[in-house]
Each structure stands twice: as structure tokens, then as C-alpha cells.
Write an enzyme that holds these catalytic residues in place. Sequence first.
Site, mmCIF file in Angstrom:
data_model
loop_
_atom_site.group_PDB
_atom_site.id
_atom_site.type_symbol
_atom_site.label_atom_id
_atom_site.label_comp_id
_atom_site.label_asym_id
_atom_site.label_seq_id
_atom_site.Cartn_x
_atom_site.Cartn_y
_atom_site.Cartn_z
ATOM 1 C CG ASP A 110 45.170 75.160 -19.699
ATOM 2 O OD1 ASP A 110 45.452 74.536 -20.742
ATOM 3 O OD2 ASP A 110 45.874 76.076 -19.242
ATOM 4 N N GLY A 111 40.932 73.522 -18.529
ATOM 5 C CA GLY A 111 39.991 72.847 -17.636
ATOM 6 C C GLY A 111 39.616 71.467 -18.146
ATOM 7 N NE ARG A 165 36.631 88.193 9.545
ATOM 8 C CZ ARG A 165 35.864 88.099 10.634
ATOM 9 N NH1 ARG A 165 34.544 88.102 10.544
ATOM 10 N NH2 ARG A 165 36.432 88.009 11.831
ATOM 11 C CB THR A 179 51.768 78.560 -16.115
ATOM 12 O OG1 THR A 179 51.040 77.340 -16.328
ATOM 13 C CG2 THR A 179 53.215 78.358 -16.495
ATOM 14 C CE1 TYR A 188 44.566 81.957 -6.580
ATOM 15 C CE2 TYR A 188 43.668 79.858 -5.819
ATOM 16 C CZ TYR A 188 43.761 81.232 -5.705
ATOM 17 O OH TYR A 188 43.046 81.880 -4.743
ATOM 18 C CB SER A 189 51.344 78.962 -8.059
ATOM 19 O OG SER A 189 52.562 79.372 -7.472
ATOM 20 C CB SER A 216 47.038 84.406 -10.562
ATOM 21 O OG SER A 216 46.530 83.599 -9.526
#
Length: 281
Positions: A63-64, A148, A178, A180-181, A183
Site C-alpha cells: 500500500d505504501g 503529550r 481501512t 489509520y482511522s 486502527s
Amino acid sequence: MGELLRIGFSLNLDNDAARETLTRAESWCSGHGVEAWSSSADDADGIRAACPGTDLICVLGGDGTFLRTARAIGDSEVPALGVNLGRVGFLAKVETADLERTLDQVVADQYSIEERFRISATVIRADGSSETHACLNEVVVTRGSRVRMIQVEVEVSGSHLATYVADGVVVATPTGSTAYSFSAGGAVLDPRLRNVIITPVAGYLSPLHSVVAGERHEVRLTLRESHEGAIISIDGQTDLPMRSGERVEVRALPIPLRLLEPEGSTPFYELLRTKASLLPY
């Protein structure tokens, strides 16, 4: 598409499997009278320059590699075909072993084109300067190297949605839902939709966990508080520094990425189930 006359191949040149697959692909092209060119997926200028007159770009990798290539294809509307050399590969429609058979299908017009929604991210700096990037997957405002939390105000078409105290906020396309969101606990959207999904990452006491907005809306992310600044990540490929008071404006792009889908390809929801079983949990 018409007659298949010229194919481009984008790949990670450091990947042995990708180079071996390229050799097979070039052999197929030679045997079928099809002109072929190849480029590193990192060479955006080279891919962009080669797009005019190209009928199809095959992306050999995960995918990258696909995301880097998609950014280079841009508004050219050249169809892309993902050939999976990665582990999960949600953007790939073809496994390596099926490459030649798939190219035969393209010649025989046994395919469809699936349009994938893209977005733009315009970064507005404190001095009023700006820069815009196209995205296929997502825009993320996230904390820097220190553990932080940051405060990110989210507005949708001028209406205040929330000020998240979190590690970050993701604005993802259906294609990116499918990644980062997902995850971070966001829902998976059908990839043919034209929406964005807004998801905080490790949000603190947030009653709004994940919100979907339509394509006509502008989503604005403003960094309200951070101890050492934050990072804007574009498709996980480009990272930009961000200071308090700066913002990102996310809008729909009118021209989608066109994905070639061979006949007999695994339906999305079956692919989702299959790929999810490969994840390390």
C-alpha cells in the site's frame, strides 16, 4: 480504455520481489507488442511526466508504494492496478502470481474501473502562507515525539464539532478508512463512497468518537494547544511540522483515482475479511 498500447510499472527498486515481477511484466509486454516503462515509486516527477499517453500503470508493491504512485498520477486519470507484494495490501486487486493472466484480461476488456474519492489538505501557516497536498488515504494531525496529548479543534463547514484532547485526529477517505482511522477505532466505509470520516486517536473523555461528513463539507483542523508543536501527515508519506494556531483545511477533489478491477476480483467485503485475518492480532 481502448487498445492497450503503453503500460507503466511503478515499484520499490530495492525490493527483490518487485524487480522479479517487473521482469515478468516486461516479458509479457514484449510478447504482446505493448510498450512498457518503469519507474521508482519515489520518482513522482518521472511518473507524472510519463502519464500522458499511458493506458495503465501497474503498481508492484504494498500500500505504501501504491500511495506514492497515486500521488504522482494525480489528476491525469490514468487507471492504476495494484499488484500485491506487501502483507495486507487493501489497495491491490491482483496477487503476483496472477499478473500475466490479469494483463490478458485487460487486453480482452474484461475489467471495470472503480473510482476512488480523493481529498486535498491545505496547510495554513501562522504567517498566512499555505501549501496544498492531494491525498488518497488520510490527513492526520498528530503529536510529535513527546508523549503529550494535543488539542485539536475540528470544524465542519464552519460549525464547531469538537475540540479533541488526543494523540491526534484523522480525516480519512473511504479508501483510507481501512488504514489509520480503522486502527483508531473508526468505521470502515465502502470505498465507492464520497465521504470523509473524522476519528480522534486515543481521545480523552470524548463523547464524539467518529463522525462521517459528506463530500460538500470542508473539514478544518486547528491546533489549539501543544507543548512542542505537532505533525501533519499526508497519506503517511509526507510529514510537515505544525505550530499552535495553524490549521489544515480538507476538501473534496473533483477528479478521483481510477482503479482497474479485473473481472472475478475478490469483492471488497470479502477482501476486507480476508485481509483482516492477516493482521497481527
